[in-house]
Design a protein around this motif. Sequence first.
Motif, PDB file in Angstrom:
ATOM      1  N   ILE A 140     -17.047 -81.992  25.493  1.00 51.52           N
ATOM      2  CA  ILE A 140     -16.088 -80.990  25.037  1.00 51.52           C
ATOM      3  C   ILE A 140     -15.173 -80.572  26.182  1.00 51.52           C
ATOM      4  CG2 ILE A 140     -15.836 -78.655  24.102  1.00 51.52           C
ATOM      5  CD1 ILE A 140     -18.578 -79.073  22.738  1.00 51.52           C
ATOM      6  N   GLY A 141     -15.744 -80.423  27.366  1.00 56.58           N
ATOM      7  CA  GLY A 141     -14.969 -80.009  28.536  1.00 56.58           C
ATOM      8  C   GLY A 141     -13.927 -81.012  28.962  1.00 56.58           C
ATOM      9  N   ALA A 142     -14.055 -82.252  28.470  1.00 57.55           N
ATOM     10  CA  ALA A 142     -13.067 -83.283  28.807  1.00 57.55           C
ATOM     11  C   ALA A 142     -11.828 -83.208  27.932  1.00 57.55           C
ATOM     12  CB  ALA A 142     -13.704 -84.672  28.679  1.00 57.55           C
ATOM     13  N   GLY A 143     -11.808 -82.259  26.986  1.00 56.55           N
ATOM     14  CA  GLY A 143     -10.650 -82.123  26.107  1.00 56.55           C
ATOM     15  C   GLY A 143      -9.385 -81.779  26.878  1.00 56.55           C
ATOM     16  N   ARG A 144      -8.258 -82.329  26.442  1.00 55.45           N
ATOM     17  CA  ARG A 144      -6.992 -82.125  27.144  1.00 55.45           C
ATOM     18  C   ARG A 144      -6.245 -80.895  26.641  1.00 55.45           C
ATOM     19  NH1 ARG A 144      -5.277 -88.419  26.164  1.00 55.45           N
ATOM     20  NH2 ARG A 144      -6.586 -89.379  27.775  1.00 55.45           N
ATOM     21  N   LEU A 170     -22.381 -74.441  33.681  1.00 56.40           N
ATOM     22  CA  LEU A 170     -23.377 -75.339  34.276  1.00 56.40           C
ATOM     23  C   LEU A 170     -23.151 -76.779  33.851  1.00 56.40           C
ATOM     24  CD1 LEU A 170     -26.070 -75.800  35.830  1.00 56.40           C
ATOM     25  CD2 LEU A 170     -27.271 -75.292  33.682  1.00 56.40           C
ATOM     26  N   HIS A 171     -22.817 -76.983  32.580  1.00 56.60           N
ATOM     27  CA  HIS A 171     -22.708 -78.341  32.051  1.00 56.60           C
ATOM     28  C   HIS A 171     -21.281 -78.885  32.036  1.00 56.60           C
ATOM     29  CE1 HIS A 171     -26.924 -78.539  30.844  1.00 56.60           C
ATOM     30  NE2 HIS A 171     -26.806 -77.283  30.440  1.00 56.60           N
ATOM     31  N   ALA A 172     -20.291 -78.005  32.126  1.00 60.57           N
ATOM     32  CA  ALA A 172     -18.883 -78.435  32.173  1.00 60.57           C
ATOM     33  C   ALA A 172     -18.162 -77.579  33.215  1.00 60.57           C
ATOM     34  CB  ALA A 172     -18.241 -78.300  30.799  1.00 60.57           C
ATOM     35  N   PRO A 173     -18.502 -77.758  34.497  1.00 59.27           N
ATOM     36  CA  PRO A 173     -18.016 -76.852  35.555  1.00 59.27           C
ATOM     37  C   PRO A 173     -16.508 -76.861  35.764  1.00 59.27           C
ATOM     38  CG  PRO A 173     -19.114 -78.770  36.505  1.00 59.27           C
ATOM     39  CD  PRO A 173     -19.393 -78.801  35.041  1.00 59.27           C
ATOM     40  N   ASP A 174     -15.830 -77.914  35.354  1.00 57.60           N
ATOM     41  CA  ASP A 174     -14.390 -78.004  35.586  1.00 57.60           C
ATOM     42  C   ASP A 174     -13.553 -77.537  34.397  1.00 57.60           C
ATOM     43  OD1 ASP A 174     -14.860 -79.079  38.142  1.00 57.60           O
ATOM     44  OD2 ASP A 174     -15.045 -81.097  37.307  1.00 57.60           O
ATOM     45  N   LEU A 227      -9.507 -85.593  22.969  1.00 59.50           N
ATOM     46  CA  LEU A 227     -10.459 -86.379  23.756  1.00 59.50           C
ATOM     47  C   LEU A 227      -9.989 -87.823  23.866  1.00 59.50           C
ATOM     48  CD1 LEU A 227     -13.936 -85.184  22.415  1.00 59.50           C
ATOM     49  CD2 LEU A 227     -12.803 -84.525  24.541  1.00 59.50           C
ATOM     50  N   PRO A 228      -9.955 -88.344  25.078  1.00 58.79           N
ATOM     51  CA  PRO A 228      -9.554 -89.760  25.250  1.00 58.79           C
ATOM     52  C   PRO A 228     -10.624 -90.714  24.757  1.00 58.79           C
ATOM     53  CG  PRO A 228     -10.238 -88.810  27.353  1.00 58.79           C
ATOM     54  CD  PRO A 228     -10.231 -87.683  26.358  1.00 58.79           C
TER      55      PRO A 228
END
Length: 228
Positions: A140-144, A170-174, A227-228
Amino acid sequence: MTTPRQRYRDQVRTEIKAAALVQIRAGGVAALSLNAIAKQLGVSGPALYKYYGSKDDLLTELIIEGYDSAALHIAEAASAVREQTPRARLHALAGAYRAWAVENPHRFELLAGTPSPTYQAPPETVDHARDVFSSFLPVIGAGRDWPAGAALIAQMRATDSPGAAEWAALHAPDADPALVLAGQVLLWSRLHGVVSLEVQGAFTGMGHDPATLLTMEMDSFADALGLP
């Protein structure tokens, strides 16, 4: 090292849980009876209460173990696809969630529904429930981008849910924790909706494979988050 007494106690608790799951598999949570379990194991009802103080105590342990089992199954799938694209990982994790539920319908219903009208899940179940979706959070955190989810993201940002922001970070720090949490709510509603209907047999006779519907829902979710 454990003592012989503790090992015996652990063995009896394991037997109680196994008997409880057999009852639940056969007749749902309503069929769970501590007295019936005691009779099956050849002990008195009062003796059984030395291991579990109430039916709710037994249900709580079964629920926690169900969450942990599902979380482990999904985490193993995540490990196998960690080098793939976020979209591909999403499909793999969703497939793992569905596979666990279909293979363990009685345990899934225990987690998905209300075990009994009076049952109240204790706070310690929260972290175990979250762990089921922990492997999804980096995806989910990789969503643009997610403009359509702005209102939900704003609500999640303003909501004080104990430990939720820390769990997301913790799981999607960026990623923005509010975006991750809002995305998790949307993902859960789509994923859980399709899988629950399948486990309940709602799709029987409709002429389609529920896996196809799940794939469509996950692609729609991936498109929404970019999401890519």
